[in-house]
Design a protein around this motif. Structure first.
Motif, PDB file in Angstrom:
ATOM      1  N   VAL A 102     -13.011  -9.643  25.063  1.00 45.73           N
ATOM      2  CA  VAL A 102     -12.689  -9.334  23.565  1.00 45.73           C
ATOM      3  C   VAL A 102     -11.595 -10.548  23.560  1.00 45.73           C
ATOM      4  N   ARG A 103     -11.460 -10.496  22.190  1.00 46.78           N
ATOM      5  CA  ARG A 103     -10.140 -11.405  21.698  1.00 46.78           C
ATOM      6  C   ARG A 103      -9.645 -10.768  20.463  1.00 46.78           C
ATOM      7  N   ASP A 104      -8.401 -10.696  20.453  1.00 49.50           N
ATOM      8  CA  ASP A 104      -7.424 -10.235  19.467  1.00 49.50           C
ATOM      9  C   ASP A 104      -7.069 -11.154  18.281  1.00 49.50           C
ATOM     10  N   LYS A 105      -6.396 -10.638  17.477  1.00 50.49           N
ATOM     11  CA  LYS A 105      -5.938 -11.428  16.134  1.00 50.49           C
ATOM     12  C   LYS A 105      -5.219 -12.702  16.439  1.00 50.49           C
ATOM     13  N   ASP A 106      -4.658 -12.823  17.653  1.00 50.29           N
ATOM     14  CA  ASP A 106      -3.734 -13.953  18.098  1.00 50.29           C
ATOM     15  C   ASP A 106      -4.653 -14.791  19.016  1.00 50.29           C
ATOM     16  N   GLY A 107      -5.902 -14.483  19.110  1.00 51.53           N
ATOM     17  CA  GLY A 107      -6.900 -15.343  20.074  1.00 51.53           C
ATOM     18  C   GLY A 107      -6.788 -15.053  21.544  1.00 51.53           C
ATOM     19  N   ALA A 108      -5.733 -14.055  21.955  1.00 49.35           N
ATOM     20  CA  ALA A 108      -5.634 -13.814  23.338  1.00 49.35           C
ATOM     21  C   ALA A 108      -6.740 -13.080  23.539  1.00 49.35           C
ATOM     22  N   LEU A 130      -4.803   7.088   2.277  1.00 44.39           N
ATOM     23  CA  LEU A 130      -4.720   6.148   1.061  1.00 44.39           C
ATOM     24  C   LEU A 130      -5.658   5.138   1.014  1.00 44.39           C
ATOM     25  N   SER A 131      -6.938   5.192   0.118  1.00 40.83           N
ATOM     26  CA  SER A 131      -7.633   3.988   0.431  1.00 40.83           C
ATOM     27  C   SER A 131      -7.549   3.146  -1.249  1.00 40.83           C
ATOM     28  N   GLY A 132      -8.204   1.913  -0.928  1.00 40.79           N
ATOM     29  CA  GLY A 132      -8.117   0.776  -2.065  1.00 40.79           C
ATOM     30  C   GLY A 132      -8.962  -0.379  -1.627  1.00 40.79           C
ATOM     31  N   TRP A 133      -8.989  -1.181  -2.811  1.00 41.79           N
ATOM     32  CA  TRP A 133      -9.701  -2.432  -2.408  1.00 41.79           C
ATOM     33  C   TRP A 133      -8.727  -3.431  -2.299  1.00 41.79           C
ATOM     34  N   VAL A 134      -8.911  -4.383  -1.237  1.00 39.72           N
ATOM     35  CA  VAL A 134      -7.982  -5.482  -1.148  1.00 39.72           C
ATOM     36  C   VAL A 134      -8.720  -6.769  -0.991  1.00 39.72           C
ATOM     37  N   PRO A 135      -8.329  -8.048  -1.185  1.00 36.48           N
ATOM     38  CA  PRO A 135      -8.921  -9.146  -0.790  1.00 36.48           C
ATOM     39  C   PRO A 135      -9.335  -9.389   0.390  1.00 36.48           C
ATOM     40  N   LYS A 136     -10.566  -9.613   0.945  1.00 28.63           N
ATOM     41  CA  LYS A 136     -11.062 -10.024   2.103  1.00 28.63           C
ATOM     42  C   LYS A 136     -10.380 -10.695   3.056  1.00 28.63           C
ATOM     43  N   ASP A 137      -9.749 -11.699   2.488  1.00 29.37           N
ATOM     44  CA  ASP A 137      -8.939 -12.959   3.257  1.00 29.37           C
ATOM     45  C   ASP A 137      -7.433 -12.245   3.617  1.00 29.37           C
ATOM     46  N   ALA A 138      -7.298 -11.264   3.283  1.00 28.31           N
ATOM     47  CA  ALA A 138      -5.991 -10.580   3.621  1.00 28.31           C
ATOM     48  C   ALA A 138      -6.068  -9.769   4.721  1.00 28.31           C
ATOM     49  N   LEU A 139      -7.093  -9.763   5.603  1.00 26.09           N
ATOM     50  CA  LEU A 139      -7.533  -8.763   6.738  1.00 26.09           C
ATOM     51  C   LEU A 139      -7.837  -9.633   7.811  1.00 26.09           C
ATOM     52  N   TRP A 140      -7.758  -9.062   8.889  1.00 29.80           N
ATOM     53  CA  TRP A 140      -8.426  -9.549  10.253  1.00 29.80           C
ATOM     54  C   TRP A 140      -9.093  -8.389  10.848  1.00 29.80           C
ATOM     55  N   GLY A 141     -10.333  -8.672  11.133  1.00 32.45           N
ATOM     56  CA  GLY A 141     -11.324  -7.842  11.704  1.00 32.45           C
ATOM     57  C   GLY A 141     -12.548  -7.729  10.847  1.00 32.45           C
ATOM     58  N   VAL A 142     -12.755  -8.686  10.114  1.00 32.87           N
ATOM     59  CA  VAL A 142     -14.055  -8.534   9.071  1.00 32.87           C
ATOM     60  C   VAL A 142     -14.262 -10.145   9.019  1.00 32.87           C
ATOM     61  N   ASP A 143     -15.409 -10.302   9.074  1.00 33.48           N
ATOM     62  CA  ASP A 143     -15.997 -11.799   8.967  1.00 33.48           C
ATOM     63  C   ASP A 143     -16.251 -12.180   7.345  1.00 33.48           C
TER      64      ASP A 143
END
Length: 171
Positions: free
Chosen positions: A85-91, A152-165
């Motif tokens: 696995v790798r995380d957000k930081d690439g580790a 709480l749920s809502g819509w956000v821009p995809k490019d503001a998230l890590w964990g989705v292609d």
């Protein structure tokens, strides 16, 4: 000629497998050799702690310990009961599959990210998510994803998230 083509294909396949096993970025098999699931793919940490090891066995040294349940991770390779696995930081490193979940989560990468009622930039803001929040991933359109955090749920821009292609669509 047929033998040359077969040897060339075998060499290319061997090169791709070795590159994936050694963890070269950008090179991975399309399907995991153990699960036959796509590689790379996102998962989350099921446990409240997860040891990350240098190699795929208990005899390998622990490099660090993840301590946030639900943290999104990307699987880039498989070996027996172990996932690279790798995380957000690439580790990255090897973690036992029993510590992982198929439940999809994302990491918010923008401070005070507005959660909107609909997937539009001018939609009503329902709440804000702080930088580093782990949220459950719901539906994703080309540029927007629905997330849930603290009920709480809502819509956000995809490019503001890590964990989705970037090209991932979810219903």
């Amino acid at each position: 000629m047929a033998q040359y083509v077969a040897r060339t294909r075998a060499r290319l396949l061997l090169s791709a497998v070795l590159a994936a096993v050694l963890g070269f970025p950008g090179v991975a098999a399309e399907r995991g050799p153990v699960t036959n699931l796509p590689l790379p793919r996102f998962v989350s940490l099921k446990a409240s702690e997860g040891n990350v090891r240098r190699g795929p066995s208990l005899s390998h040294r622990i490099d660090w310990v993840y301590k946030r349940r639900g943290v999104p991770l990307q699987i880039t390779n498989e070996y027996g009961h172990w996932r690279l696995v790798r995380d957000k930081d690439g580790a990255g490193g090897w973690i036992h599959y029993s510590l992982l979940s198929g439940v999809r989560t994302v990491l918010v990468e923008q401070d005070m990210l507005p959660l909107r009622r609909t997937p539009r930039p001018d939609a009503l803001v329902l709440a804000h998510a702080e930088l580093g929040v782990i949220a459950k991933l719901g539906e994703c359109q080309p540029d927007w994803c629905k997330i849930t955090a603290d009920r709480l749920s809502g819509w956000v821009p995809k490019d503001a998230l890590w964990g989705v292609d970037p090209d991932e669509i979810r219903e």
